[in-house]
Scaffold this motif. Structure first.
Motif, PDB file in Angstrom:
ATOM      1  N   PRO A  95       0.815  -1.225   0.000  1.00 12.41           N
ATOM      2  CA  PRO A  95       0.000   0.000   0.000  1.00 12.41           C
ATOM      3  C   PRO A  95       0.843   1.268   0.000  1.00 12.41           C
ATOM      4  N   SER A  96       1.910   1.275   0.802  1.00 11.42           N
ATOM      5  CA  SER A  96       2.767   2.461   0.857  1.00 11.42           C
ATOM      6  C   SER A  96       3.495   2.662  -0.469  1.00 11.42           C
ATOM      7  N   GLY A  97       3.877   1.559  -1.116  1.00 11.22           N
ATOM      8  CA  GLY A  97       4.535   1.670  -2.410  1.00 11.22           C
ATOM      9  C   GLY A  97       3.620   2.278  -3.458  1.00 11.22           C
ATOM     10  N   ALA A  98       2.355   1.859  -3.477  1.00 14.77           N
ATOM     11  CA  ALA A  98       1.393   2.410  -4.421  1.00 14.77           C
ATOM     12  C   ALA A  98       1.158   3.892  -4.164  1.00 14.77           C
ATOM     13  N   ALA A  99       1.005   4.257  -2.882  1.00 13.15           N
ATOM     14  CA  ALA A  99       0.772   5.659  -2.536  1.00 13.15           C
ATOM     15  C   ALA A  99       1.982   6.520  -2.880  1.00 13.15           C
ATOM     16  N   LEU A 100       3.171   6.041  -2.540  1.00 16.03           N
ATOM     17  CA  LEU A 100       4.383   6.806  -2.815  1.00 16.03           C
ATOM     18  C   LEU A 100       4.629   6.935  -4.314  1.00 16.03           C
ATOM     19  N   GLY A 101       4.277   5.899  -5.067  1.00 17.07           N
ATOM     20  CA  GLY A 101       4.418   5.978  -6.517  1.00 17.07           C
ATOM     21  C   GLY A 101       3.536   7.063  -7.105  1.00 17.07           C
ATOM     22  N   LEU A 145       2.989  12.912  -8.918  1.00 20.07           N
ATOM     23  CA  LEU A 145       2.379  14.231  -8.718  1.00 20.07           C
ATOM     24  C   LEU A 145       3.438  15.288  -8.408  1.00 20.07           C
ATOM     25  N   VAL A 146       4.433  14.910  -7.606  1.00 18.60           N
ATOM     26  CA  VAL A 146       5.523  15.848  -7.312  1.00 18.60           C
ATOM     27  C   VAL A 146       6.279  16.190  -8.594  1.00 18.60           C
ATOM     28  N   GLY A 147       6.536  15.185  -9.415  1.00 18.30           N
ATOM     29  CA  GLY A 147       7.179  15.432 -10.701  1.00 18.30           C
ATOM     30  C   GLY A 147       6.351  16.352 -11.578  1.00 18.30           C
ATOM     31  N   PRO A 171       5.614  23.371 -22.980  1.00 20.40           N
ATOM     32  CA  PRO A 171       4.822  22.671 -24.011  1.00 20.40           C
ATOM     33  C   PRO A 171       3.995  21.510 -23.470  1.00 20.40           C
ATOM     34  N   VAL A 172       4.475  20.842 -22.413  1.00 23.19           N
ATOM     35  CA  VAL A 172       3.738  19.695 -21.882  1.00 23.19           C
ATOM     36  C   VAL A 172       2.932  20.051 -20.637  1.00 23.19           C
ATOM     37  N   ALA A 173       3.168  21.227 -20.060  1.00 22.86           N
ATOM     38  CA  ALA A 173       2.499  21.616 -18.808  1.00 22.86           C
ATOM     39  C   ALA A 173       0.981  21.547 -18.874  1.00 22.86           C
ATOM     40  N   PRO A 174       0.336  21.960 -19.985  1.00 19.99           N
ATOM     41  CA  PRO A 174      -1.136  21.910 -20.024  1.00 19.99           C
ATOM     42  C   PRO A 174      -1.716  20.505 -19.930  1.00 19.99           C
ATOM     43  N   TYR A 175      -0.884  19.490 -20.105  1.00 20.19           N
ATOM     44  CA  TYR A 175      -1.377  18.113 -20.088  1.00 20.19           C
ATOM     45  C   TYR A 175      -1.011  17.366 -18.804  1.00 20.19           C
ATOM     46  N   LEU A 176      -0.422  18.054 -17.860  1.00 21.30           N
ATOM     47  CA  LEU A 176      -0.021  17.425 -16.604  1.00 21.30           C
ATOM     48  C   LEU A 176      -1.170  17.438 -15.602  1.00 21.30           C
ATOM     49  N   PRO A 177      -1.261  16.435 -14.734  1.00 24.12           N
ATOM     50  CA  PRO A 177      -2.435  16.305 -13.868  1.00 24.12           C
ATOM     51  C   PRO A 177      -2.598  17.429 -12.844  1.00 24.12           C
TER      52      PRO A 177
END
Length: 269
Positions: free
Chosen positions: A189-195, A200-202, A214-220
Protein backbone atom coordinates in the motif's frame (compact mmCIF):
# COMPACT_ATOMS: atom_id res chain seq x y z
CA UNK A 1 -20.13 -4.86 -1.90
CA UNK A 2 -20.20 -1.06 -2.07
CA UNK A 3 -21.97 -0.88 1.28
CA UNK A 4 -19.37 -3.19 2.82
CA UNK A 5 -16.48 -1.08 1.54
CA UNK A 6 -18.09 2.13 2.79
CA UNK A 7 -18.60 0.65 6.26
CA UNK A 8 -14.99 -0.60 6.32
CA UNK A 9 -13.74 2.85 5.36
CA UNK A 10 -15.84 4.61 7.99
CA UNK A 11 -14.76 2.18 10.72
CA UNK A 12 -11.04 2.58 10.08
CA UNK A 13 -9.39 4.99 12.54
CA UNK A 14 -6.94 6.20 9.89
CA UNK A 15 -9.84 7.55 7.83
CA UNK A 16 -10.83 9.94 10.59
CA UNK A 17 -7.22 10.66 11.54
CA UNK A 18 -6.58 11.77 7.94
CA UNK A 19 -9.65 14.02 7.96
CA UNK A 20 -8.71 15.44 11.37
CA UNK A 21 -5.20 16.27 10.20
CA UNK A 22 -6.59 17.96 7.08
CA UNK A 23 -8.78 20.14 9.30
CA UNK A 24 -6.01 20.78 11.83
CA UNK A 25 -3.64 22.71 9.58
CA UNK A 26 -6.17 25.39 8.49
CA UNK A 27 -7.34 25.67 12.09
CA UNK A 28 -3.80 26.29 13.33
CA UNK A 29 -3.24 28.88 10.60
CA UNK A 30 -6.50 30.64 11.55
CA UNK A 31 -5.45 30.72 15.22
CA UNK A 32 -2.10 32.31 14.41
CA UNK A 33 -3.66 34.82 12.03
CA UNK A 34 -6.35 35.82 14.54
CA UNK A 35 -4.02 35.99 17.57
CA UNK A 36 -1.24 37.91 15.88
CA UNK A 37 -3.55 39.79 13.53
CA UNK A 38 -0.90 39.46 10.88
CA UNK A 39 -1.65 38.05 7.47
CA UNK A 40 0.02 38.10 4.07
CA UNK A 41 -0.35 41.11 1.84
CA UNK A 42 -2.83 40.87 -1.03
CA UNK A 43 -1.38 38.64 -3.73
CA UNK A 44 1.05 36.94 -1.34
CA UNK A 45 0.70 33.61 0.47
CA UNK A 46 -2.08 31.07 -0.17
CA UNK A 47 -5.08 32.33 -2.09
CA UNK A 48 -7.69 34.25 -0.04
CA UNK A 49 -5.59 34.21 3.14
CA UNK A 50 -5.21 38.00 3.10
CA UNK A 51 -8.92 38.51 2.38
CA UNK A 52 -10.14 36.50 5.38
CA UNK A 53 -8.71 39.05 7.80
CA UNK A 54 -11.82 41.10 7.08
CA UNK A 55 -14.30 38.27 6.51
CA UNK A 56 -14.00 34.82 8.07
CA UNK A 57 -16.76 33.50 5.79
CA UNK A 58 -14.12 33.30 3.05
CA UNK A 59 -11.84 31.13 5.16
CA UNK A 60 -13.04 27.82 3.64
CA UNK A 61 -11.53 28.97 0.33
CA UNK A 62 -8.24 29.81 2.05
CA UNK A 63 -8.30 26.47 3.88
CA UNK A 64 -8.78 24.52 0.65
CA UNK A 65 -5.91 26.44 -0.94
CA UNK A 66 -3.73 25.52 2.06
CA UNK A 67 -4.41 21.76 2.00
CA UNK A 68 -4.70 21.24 -1.75
CA UNK A 69 -1.06 21.32 -2.94
CA UNK A 70 0.27 18.65 -0.54
CA UNK A 71 -1.85 17.38 2.32
CA UNK A 72 -5.07 16.51 0.48
CA UNK A 73 -3.31 14.59 -2.36
CA UNK A 74 -1.26 12.68 0.24
CA UNK A 75 -4.43 11.60 2.08
CA UNK A 76 -6.16 10.58 -1.15
CA UNK A 77 -3.11 8.68 -2.44
CA UNK A 78 -2.77 6.77 0.84
CA UNK A 79 -6.45 5.82 0.82
CA UNK A 80 -6.52 4.75 -2.83
CA UNK A 81 -3.10 3.07 -2.68
CA UNK A 82 -4.33 0.85 0.13
CA UNK A 83 -7.52 -0.18 -1.70
CA UNK A 84 -6.28 -3.29 -3.54
CA UNK A 85 -2.68 -3.55 -2.35
CA UNK A 86 -3.85 -3.55 1.26
CA UNK A 87 -6.05 -6.57 0.61
CA UNK A 88 -3.20 -8.34 -1.19
CA UNK A 89 -0.73 -7.51 1.57
CA UNK A 90 -3.12 -8.81 4.24
CA UNK A 91 -3.83 -11.98 2.26
CA UNK A 92 -7.55 -11.22 1.92
CA UNK A 93 -7.62 -10.39 -1.80
CA UNK A 94 -7.73 -14.03 -2.85
CA UNK A 95 -10.50 -14.70 -0.33
CA UNK A 96 -12.54 -11.79 -1.69
CA UNK A 97 -12.25 -13.01 -5.27
CA UNK A 98 -12.93 -16.67 -4.40
CA UNK A 99 -16.41 -15.59 -3.39
CA UNK A 100 -18.94 -15.00 -6.21
CA UNK A 101 -17.77 -11.40 -6.64
CA UNK A 102 -16.39 -10.23 -9.95
CA UNK A 103 -13.13 -8.32 -10.06
CA UNK A 104 -14.92 -5.46 -11.79
CA UNK A 105 -17.44 -5.23 -8.97
CA UNK A 106 -14.65 -5.23 -6.39
CA UNK A 107 -12.80 -2.45 -8.21
CA UNK A 108 -15.97 -0.36 -8.52
CA UNK A 109 -16.70 -0.79 -4.80
CA UNK A 110 -13.18 0.31 -3.90
CA UNK A 111 -13.44 3.29 -6.25
CA UNK A 112 -16.77 4.41 -4.81
CA UNK A 113 -15.36 4.23 -1.26
CA UNK A 114 -12.36 6.35 -2.28
CA UNK A 115 -14.59 8.92 -4.03
CA UNK A 116 -16.79 9.17 -0.93
CA UNK A 117 -13.66 9.76 1.15
CA UNK A 118 -12.44 12.45 -1.25
CA UNK A 119 -15.70 14.38 -1.35
CA UNK A 120 -16.32 13.88 2.36
CA UNK A 121 -12.85 15.15 3.29
CA UNK A 122 -13.19 18.26 1.11
CA UNK A 123 -16.66 19.06 2.47
CA UNK A 124 -15.60 18.53 6.10
CA UNK A 125 -12.53 20.76 5.66
CA UNK A 126 -14.73 23.46 4.15
CA UNK A 127 -17.35 23.24 6.93
CA UNK A 128 -14.82 23.16 9.77
CA UNK A 129 -12.96 26.09 8.22
CA UNK A 130 -16.21 28.04 7.91
CA UNK A 131 -16.91 27.61 11.62
CA UNK A 132 -13.30 28.39 12.56
CA UNK A 133 -13.14 31.38 10.23
CA UNK A 134 -16.33 32.99 11.49
CA UNK A 135 -15.48 32.19 15.11
CA UNK A 136 -11.91 33.51 15.05
CA UNK A 137 -11.90 36.09 12.28
CA UNK A 138 -15.45 37.42 12.39
CA UNK A 139 -18.01 37.79 9.66
CA UNK A 140 -18.80 41.13 8.11
CA UNK A 141 -22.33 41.19 6.80
CA UNK A 142 -23.00 42.29 3.27
CA UNK A 143 -21.10 41.69 0.08
CA UNK A 144 -17.64 40.15 -0.23
CA UNK A 145 -14.91 41.49 -2.48
CA UNK A 146 -13.95 38.95 -5.14
CA UNK A 147 -10.44 38.22 -6.42
CA UNK A 148 -11.04 40.59 -9.33
CA UNK A 149 -12.22 43.37 -7.03
CA UNK A 150 -15.95 43.12 -7.73
CA UNK A 151 -18.43 42.55 -4.90
CA UNK A 152 -20.12 39.18 -4.41
CA UNK A 153 -23.25 38.59 -2.38
CA UNK A 154 -23.25 35.92 0.35
CA UNK A 155 -25.42 33.74 -1.93
CA UNK A 156 -22.92 34.04 -4.77
CA UNK A 157 -20.06 33.15 -2.41
CA UNK A 158 -21.94 30.07 -1.16
CA UNK A 159 -22.74 28.84 -4.69
CA UNK A 160 -19.18 29.38 -5.87
CA UNK A 161 -17.83 27.63 -2.80
CA UNK A 162 -19.95 24.57 -3.65
CA UNK A 163 -18.61 24.64 -7.21
CA UNK A 164 -15.05 24.89 -5.86
CA UNK A 165 -15.62 21.87 -3.60
CA UNK A 166 -16.89 19.91 -6.59
CA UNK A 167 -13.95 20.94 -8.78
CA UNK A 168 -11.39 20.03 -6.11
CA UNK A 169 -13.16 16.72 -5.51
CA UNK A 170 -12.98 15.83 -9.21
CA UNK A 171 -9.31 16.86 -9.30
CA UNK A 172 -8.59 14.46 -6.45
CA UNK A 173 -10.42 11.65 -8.28
CA UNK A 174 -7.61 11.86 -10.83
CA UNK A 175 -5.10 11.33 -8.01
CA UNK A 176 -7.18 8.44 -6.69
CA UNK A 177 -7.26 6.78 -10.12
CA UNK A 178 -3.46 6.86 -10.43
CA UNK A 179 -2.98 5.46 -6.92
CA UNK A 180 -5.68 2.83 -7.48
CA UNK A 181 -3.94 1.61 -10.63
CA UNK A 182 -0.62 1.34 -8.77
CA UNK A 183 -2.49 -0.48 -6.01
CA UNK A 184 -3.33 -3.22 -8.52
CA UNK A 185 0.31 -3.43 -9.58
CA UNK A 186 1.96 -3.54 -6.16
CA UNK A 187 1.23 -5.58 -3.05
CA UNK A 188 2.54 -2.72 -0.92
CA UNK A 189 0.00 0.00 0.00
CA UNK A 190 2.77 2.46 0.86
CA UNK A 191 4.53 1.67 -2.41
CA UNK A 192 1.39 2.41 -4.42
CA UNK A 193 0.77 5.66 -2.54
CA UNK A 194 4.38 6.81 -2.82
CA UNK A 195 4.42 5.98 -6.52
CA UNK A 196 1.38 8.17 -7.10
CA UNK A 197 2.84 10.97 -4.99
CA UNK A 198 6.15 10.77 -6.85
CA UNK A 199 4.31 11.26 -10.12
CA UNK A 200 2.38 14.23 -8.72
CA UNK A 201 5.52 15.85 -7.31
CA UNK A 202 7.18 15.43 -10.70
CA UNK A 203 4.14 17.02 -12.33
CA UNK A 204 4.29 19.98 -9.93
CA UNK A 205 7.98 20.51 -10.69
CA UNK A 206 7.43 20.38 -14.45
CA UNK A 207 4.50 22.80 -14.21
CA UNK A 208 6.75 25.34 -12.49
CA UNK A 209 9.54 25.04 -15.10
CA UNK A 210 9.39 27.32 -18.10
CA UNK A 211 11.33 24.80 -20.19
CA UNK A 212 8.49 22.26 -19.85
CA UNK A 213 5.73 24.70 -20.87
CA UNK A 214 4.82 22.67 -24.01
CA UNK A 215 3.74 19.70 -21.88
CA UNK A 216 2.50 21.62 -18.81
CA UNK A 217 -1.14 21.91 -20.02
CA UNK A 218 -1.38 18.11 -20.09
CA UNK A 219 -0.02 17.42 -16.60
CA UNK A 220 -2.43 16.31 -13.87
CA UNK A 221 -1.58 19.11 -11.42
CA UNK A 222 -1.61 21.97 -13.92
CA UNK A 223 -5.15 23.16 -13.20
CA UNK A 224 -5.52 22.23 -9.52
CA UNK A 225 -5.85 25.88 -8.47
CA UNK A 226 -8.10 26.89 -11.37
CA UNK A 227 -11.07 26.90 -8.96
CA UNK A 228 -9.85 30.31 -7.77
CA UNK A 229 -11.33 31.69 -11.01
CA UNK A 230 -14.76 30.89 -9.55
CA UNK A 231 -14.22 33.82 -7.21
CA UNK A 232 -13.70 36.30 -10.01
CA UNK A 233 -16.48 38.36 -11.49
CA UNK A 234 -17.22 37.36 -14.15
CA UNK A 235 -16.09 33.75 -13.68
CA UNK A 236 -13.28 32.70 -15.99
CA UNK A 237 -14.36 29.28 -17.23
CA UNK A 238 -11.52 28.41 -19.61
CA UNK A 239 -9.05 27.05 -17.05
CA UNK A 240 -11.85 25.31 -15.14
CA UNK A 241 -13.07 23.50 -18.24
CA UNK A 242 -9.55 22.42 -19.14
CA UNK A 243 -8.93 21.24 -15.61
CA UNK A 244 -12.06 19.11 -15.61
CA UNK A 245 -11.23 17.66 -19.03
CA UNK A 246 -7.69 16.73 -17.95
CA UNK A 247 -8.92 15.00 -14.80
CA UNK A 248 -11.57 13.06 -16.73
CA UNK A 249 -8.89 11.82 -19.14
CA UNK A 250 -6.47 10.81 -16.37
CA UNK A 251 -9.21 9.16 -14.34
CA UNK A 252 -10.54 7.29 -17.37
CA UNK A 253 -7.11 6.07 -18.54
CA UNK A 254 -5.82 4.93 -15.14
CA UNK A 255 -9.10 3.34 -14.09
CA UNK A 256 -9.10 1.40 -17.35
CA UNK A 257 -5.52 0.30 -16.66
CA UNK A 258 -6.48 -0.67 -13.11
CA UNK A 259 -9.39 -2.76 -14.40
CA UNK A 260 -7.25 -4.43 -17.06
CA UNK A 261 -4.48 -5.25 -14.59
CA UNK A 262 -6.82 -6.53 -11.87
CA UNK A 263 -8.76 -8.61 -14.38
CA UNK A 264 -5.59 -10.42 -15.46
CA UNK A 265 -3.86 -10.42 -12.07
CA UNK A 266 -2.72 -13.83 -10.82
CA UNK A 267 -3.75 -14.12 -7.18
CA UNK A 268 -3.16 -17.85 -6.81
CA UNK A 269 0.01 -17.23 -4.80
Amino acid sequence: MIRVELIKMLRRPRTWVSVALLCLLPTVVAIFVSVRDIGPRPGEGPAFLSAVLNNGALYPAAALAIVLPIFLPVSVALMAGEAIAGEANAGTLRYLLIRPVSRTRLLVAKLVAVIVFVLGAVVIVALVSLVVGIGLLGNERGSVVSVSGAELTPTQVAVRMLLAVGFIGISMVGVAAIALFLSTVSDSPSGAALGALAGLVGSQILVSLQASSPVAPYLPTRYWLAWIDLFRDPILWRELERGLAIQVVYAGVFLALAWANLSSKDIAN
